[in-house]
Write a protein that holds these residues in place. Sequence first.
Motif, PDB file in Angstrom:
ATOM      1  N   GLN B  22       0.831  -1.201   0.000  1.00 13.88           N
ATOM      2  CA  GLN B  22       0.000   0.000   0.000  1.00 13.88           C
ATOM      3  C   GLN B  22       0.867   1.254   0.000  1.00 13.88           C
ATOM      4  OE1 GLN B  22      -2.640  -0.103   3.347  1.00 13.88           O
ATOM      5  NE2 GLN B  22      -3.560  -2.051   2.765  1.00 13.88           N
ATOM      6  N   CYS B  23       0.396   2.261  -0.691  1.00 11.85           N
ATOM      7  CA  CYS B  23       1.062   3.566  -0.715  1.00 11.85           C
ATOM      8  C   CYS B  23       0.024   4.633  -0.411  1.00 11.85           C
ATOM      9  CB  CYS B  23       1.699   3.818  -2.069  1.00 11.85           C
ATOM     10  SG  CYS B  23       2.497   5.440  -2.232  1.00 11.85           S
ATOM     11  N   GLN B  24       0.304   5.439   0.608  1.00 19.25           N
ATOM     12  CA  GLN B  24      -0.613   6.488   1.047  1.00 19.25           C
ATOM     13  C   GLN B  24       0.114   7.828   1.040  1.00 19.25           C
ATOM     14  OE1 GLN B  24      -4.096   6.044   2.424  1.00 19.25           O
ATOM     15  NE2 GLN B  24      -3.995   8.210   1.880  1.00 19.25           N
ATOM     16  N   VAL B  25      -0.517   8.850   0.467  1.00 20.93           N
ATOM     17  CA  VAL B  25       0.056  10.193   0.424  1.00 20.93           C
ATOM     18  C   VAL B  25      -0.850  11.115   1.217  1.00 20.93           C
ATOM     19  CG1 VAL B  25       1.029  11.958  -1.098  1.00 20.93           C
ATOM     20  CG2 VAL B  25       0.724   9.632  -1.936  1.00 20.93           C
ATOM     21  N   ASP B  26      -0.248  12.116   1.869  1.00 22.51           N
ATOM     22  CA  ASP B  26      -1.057  12.983   2.718  1.00 22.51           C
ATOM     23  C   ASP B  26      -1.642  14.177   1.964  1.00 22.51           C
ATOM     24  OD1 ASP B  26       1.488  14.993   4.435  1.00 22.51           O
ATOM     25  OD2 ASP B  26       1.167  14.539   2.322  1.00 22.51           O
ATOM     26  N   SER B  27      -1.529  14.191   0.645  1.00 23.57           N
ATOM     27  CA  SER B  27      -2.150  15.218  -0.175  1.00 23.57           C
ATOM     28  C   SER B  27      -2.509  14.598  -1.520  1.00 23.57           C
ATOM     29  CB  SER B  27      -1.230  16.424  -0.359  1.00 23.57           C
ATOM     30  OG  SER B  27      -0.001  16.023  -0.931  1.00 23.57           O
ATOM     31  N   GLN B  28      -3.440  15.229  -2.214  1.00 21.34           N
ATOM     32  CA  GLN B  28      -3.850  14.692  -3.506  1.00 21.34           C
ATOM     33  C   GLN B  28      -2.763  14.935  -4.551  1.00 21.34           C
ATOM     34  OE1 GLN B  28      -7.683  16.449  -4.392  1.00 21.34           O
ATOM     35  NE2 GLN B  28      -8.753  14.933  -3.141  1.00 21.34           N
ATOM     36  N   VAL B  29      -2.452  13.912  -5.298  1.00 21.79           N
ATOM     37  CA  VAL B  29      -1.421  14.003  -6.325  1.00 21.79           C
ATOM     38  C   VAL B  29      -1.953  13.479  -7.641  1.00 21.79           C
ATOM     39  CG1 VAL B  29       0.545  13.869  -4.749  1.00 21.79           C
ATOM     40  CG2 VAL B  29      -0.464  11.768  -5.604  1.00 21.79           C
ATOM     41  N   THR B  30      -1.436  14.055  -8.702  1.00 19.98           N
ATOM     42  CA  THR B  30      -1.899  13.650 -10.022  1.00 19.98           C
ATOM     43  C   THR B  30      -1.349  12.287 -10.414  1.00 19.98           C
ATOM     44  OG1 THR B  30      -1.943  15.987 -10.666  1.00 19.98           O
ATOM     45  CG2 THR B  30      -2.028  14.352 -12.439  1.00 19.98           C
ATOM     46  N   MET B  31      -0.046  12.150 -10.243  1.00 20.02           N
ATOM     47  CA  MET B  31       0.623  10.962 -10.738  1.00 20.02           C
ATOM     48  C   MET B  31       1.150  10.106  -9.573  1.00 20.02           C
ATOM     49  SD  MET B  31       0.448  11.557 -14.028  1.00 20.02           S
ATOM     50  CE  MET B  31       1.672  10.582 -14.893  1.00 20.02           C
ATOM     51  N   MET B  32       0.977   8.811  -9.697  1.00 20.92           N
ATOM     52  CA  MET B  32       1.598   7.863  -8.777  1.00 20.92           C
ATOM     53  C   MET B  32       2.269   6.770  -9.604  1.00 20.92           C
ATOM     54  SD  MET B  32      -1.208   7.530  -5.700  1.00 20.92           S
ATOM     55  CE  MET B  32      -0.076   6.853  -4.489  1.00 20.92           C
ATOM     56  N   PHE B  33       3.457   6.409  -9.186  1.00 21.97           N
ATOM     57  CA  PHE B  33       4.256   5.443  -9.925  1.00 21.97           C
ATOM     58  C   PHE B  33       4.726   4.340  -8.976  1.00 21.97           C
ATOM     59  CE2 PHE B  33       4.762   8.344 -13.496  1.00 21.97           C
ATOM     60  CZ  PHE B  33       4.768   9.597 -12.911  1.00 21.97           C
ATOM     61  N   TRP B  34       4.976   3.178  -9.554  1.00 21.61           N
ATOM     62  CA  TRP B  34       5.590   2.081  -8.811  1.00 21.61           C
ATOM     63  C   TRP B  34       6.891   1.688  -9.484  1.00 21.61           C
ATOM     64  CZ3 TRP B  34       4.189   0.514  -4.118  1.00 21.61           C
ATOM     65  CH2 TRP B  34       2.899   0.809  -3.674  1.00 21.61           C
ATOM     66  N   TYR B  35       7.956   1.629  -8.668  1.00 18.04           N
ATOM     67  CA  TYR B  35       9.282   1.260  -9.142  1.00 18.04           C
ATOM     68  C   TYR B  35       9.749   0.001  -8.413  1.00 18.04           C
ATOM     69  CZ  TYR B  35       9.998   5.880 -11.316  1.00 18.04           C
ATOM     70  OH  TYR B  35       9.907   7.009 -12.095  1.00 18.04           O
ATOM     71  N   ARG B  36      10.659  -0.706  -9.051  1.00 21.39           N
ATOM     72  CA  ARG B  36      11.329  -1.839  -8.422  1.00 21.39           C
ATOM     73  C   ARG B  36      12.827  -1.570  -8.396  1.00 21.39           C
ATOM     74  NH1 ARG B  36      10.775  -7.640 -11.209  1.00 21.39           N
ATOM     75  NH2 ARG B  36      12.211  -6.718 -12.716  1.00 21.39           N
ATOM     76  N   GLN B  37      13.448  -1.906  -7.287  1.00 26.29           N
ATOM     77  CA  GLN B  37      14.900  -1.787  -7.157  1.00 26.29           C
ATOM     78  C   GLN B  37      15.432  -3.146  -6.725  1.00 26.29           C
ATOM     79  OE1 GLN B  37      16.369   0.979  -4.209  1.00 26.29           O
ATOM     80  NE2 GLN B  37      18.341   1.199  -5.236  1.00 26.29           N
ATOM     81  N   GLN B  38      15.938  -3.890  -7.667  1.00 21.05           N
ATOM     82  CA  GLN B  38      16.496  -5.202  -7.346  1.00 21.05           C
ATOM     83  C   GLN B  38      17.831  -5.031  -6.637  1.00 21.05           C
ATOM     84  OE1 GLN B  38      15.877  -6.643 -11.484  1.00 21.05           O
ATOM     85  NE2 GLN B  38      14.758  -8.341 -10.527  1.00 21.05           N
ATOM     86  N   PRO B  39      18.261  -6.045  -5.899  1.00 24.07           N
ATOM     87  CA  PRO B  39      19.476  -5.916  -5.090  1.00 24.07           C
ATOM     88  C   PRO B  39      20.657  -5.395  -5.891  1.00 24.07           C
ATOM     89  CG  PRO B  39      18.345  -7.950  -4.569  1.00 24.07           C
ATOM     90  CD  PRO B  39      17.614  -7.355  -5.746  1.00 24.07           C
ATOM     91  N   GLY B  40      21.245  -4.320  -5.432  1.00 21.39           N
ATOM     92  CA  GLY B  40      22.410  -3.742  -6.077  1.00 21.39           C
ATOM     93  C   GLY B  40      22.136  -3.076  -7.405  1.00 21.39           C
ATOM     94  N   GLN B  41      20.865  -2.851  -7.707  1.00 24.28           N
ATOM     95  CA  GLN B  41      20.504  -2.292  -9.009  1.00 24.28           C
ATOM     96  C   GLN B  41      19.879  -0.908  -8.861  1.00 24.28           C
ATOM     97  OE1 GLN B  41      21.072  -4.078 -11.958  1.00 24.28           O
ATOM     98  NE2 GLN B  41      22.130  -5.508 -10.598  1.00 24.28           N
ATOM     99  N   SER B  42      19.622  -0.290 -10.018  1.00 24.46           N
ATOM    100  CA  SER B  42      18.944   0.996 -10.035  1.00 24.46           C
ATOM    101  C   SER B  42      17.430   0.790  -9.991  1.00 24.46           C
ATOM    102  CB  SER B  42      19.330   1.757 -11.300  1.00 24.46           C
ATOM    103  OG  SER B  42      18.756   3.045 -11.294  1.00 24.46           O
ATOM    104  N   LEU B  43      16.712   1.868 -10.127  1.00 22.72           N
ATOM    105  CA  LEU B  43      15.256   1.804 -10.105  1.00 22.72           C
ATOM    106  C   LEU B  43      14.722   1.545 -11.502  1.00 22.72           C
ATOM    107  CD1 LEU B  43      16.078   3.673  -7.596  1.00 22.72           C
ATOM    108  CD2 LEU B  43      13.714   4.417  -7.698  1.00 22.72           C
ATOM    109  N   THR B  44      13.732   0.678 -11.578  1.00 15.15           N
ATOM    110  CA  THR B  44      13.059   0.392 -12.839  1.00 15.15           C
ATOM    111  C   THR B  44      11.579   0.674 -12.666  1.00 15.15           C
ATOM    112  OG1 THR B  44      14.662  -1.337 -13.373  1.00 15.15           O
ATOM    113  CG2 THR B  44      12.561  -1.360 -14.563  1.00 15.15           C
ATOM    114  N   LEU B  45      11.021   1.427 -13.574  1.00 14.65           N
ATOM    115  CA  LEU B  45       9.605   1.751 -13.489  1.00 14.65           C
ATOM    116  C   LEU B  45       8.780   0.529 -13.861  1.00 14.65           C
ATOM    117  CD1 LEU B  45       7.428   3.984 -13.119  1.00 14.65           C
ATOM    118  CD2 LEU B  45       7.592   4.379 -15.589  1.00 14.65           C
ATOM    119  N   ILE B  46       7.845   0.174 -12.979  1.00 14.86           N
ATOM    120  CA  ILE B  46       6.925  -0.936 -13.248  1.00 14.86           C
ATOM    121  C   ILE B  46       5.720  -0.408 -14.022  1.00 14.86           C
ATOM    122  CG2 ILE B  46       5.368  -2.627 -12.225  1.00 14.86           C
ATOM    123  CD1 ILE B  46       7.285  -2.718  -9.816  1.00 14.86           C
TER     124      ILE B  46
END
Lengths: 114, 117
Positions: B22-46
């Motif tokens: 779950q992801c909760q934000v304390d204000s309304q936002v237009t965009m929400m994204f989910w990323y994965r960061q595998q061990p020792g790696q950079s972020l990849t957009l899911i």
Amino acid sequence: AQSVAQPEDQVNVAEGNPLTVKCTYSVSGNPYLFWYVQYPNRGLQFLLKYITGDNLVKGSYGFEAEFNKSQTSFHLKKPSALVSDSALYFCAVRDSISNNDMRFGAGTRLTVKP
Amino acid sequence: SAVISQKPSRDICQRGTSLTIQCQVDSQVTMMFWYRQQPGQSLTLIATANQGSEATYESGFVIDKFPISRPNLTFSTLTVSNMSPEDSSIYLCSVGPLPSGSAETQYFGPGTRLLVL
């Protein structure tokens, strides 16, 4: 599509010395450039960004970065490194045309030794 | 900046099971994204979580494996389905722009550390 390269996996500097973490980018339109820092077991913290205007941007914790359009670079710098600056640093880019999501570099681990 | 929280902060799961983050934000936002960061790696957009419609997935990620919900402008969930050890990663929620911030900056939650045995 936009992309980012961080050519150095690891940067080691002595405390008190200047530091530079390198970043180059590729975008179709004008770039929106960002630096984030990740401390162990923590999420990403926003450091600074370049959108438009002065090529030298200043951010949190004394960090700054210089946008160089001709070299398509956005290197992160700090005049005097602290041991507490040791962390993983990510450069990221958004394309001003699509302006949707960020693309991240592979990350550079900065180690500042006393 | 906004306060972005994620639950759980970490979990250890058995292969074949599913976990919803779950992801909760304390204000309304237009965009929400989910990323994965595998061990020792950079972020990849899911995927980009779209409010009121199906998420937009990046190449290599599919809805059956990573179903996403976004019922309103402050909340989103990511489910990792039929997990395997290769799914062991940090999963990060990201939001932007913020009502009080610039239009270009994304902010990140603390992440969910997932270990699949």
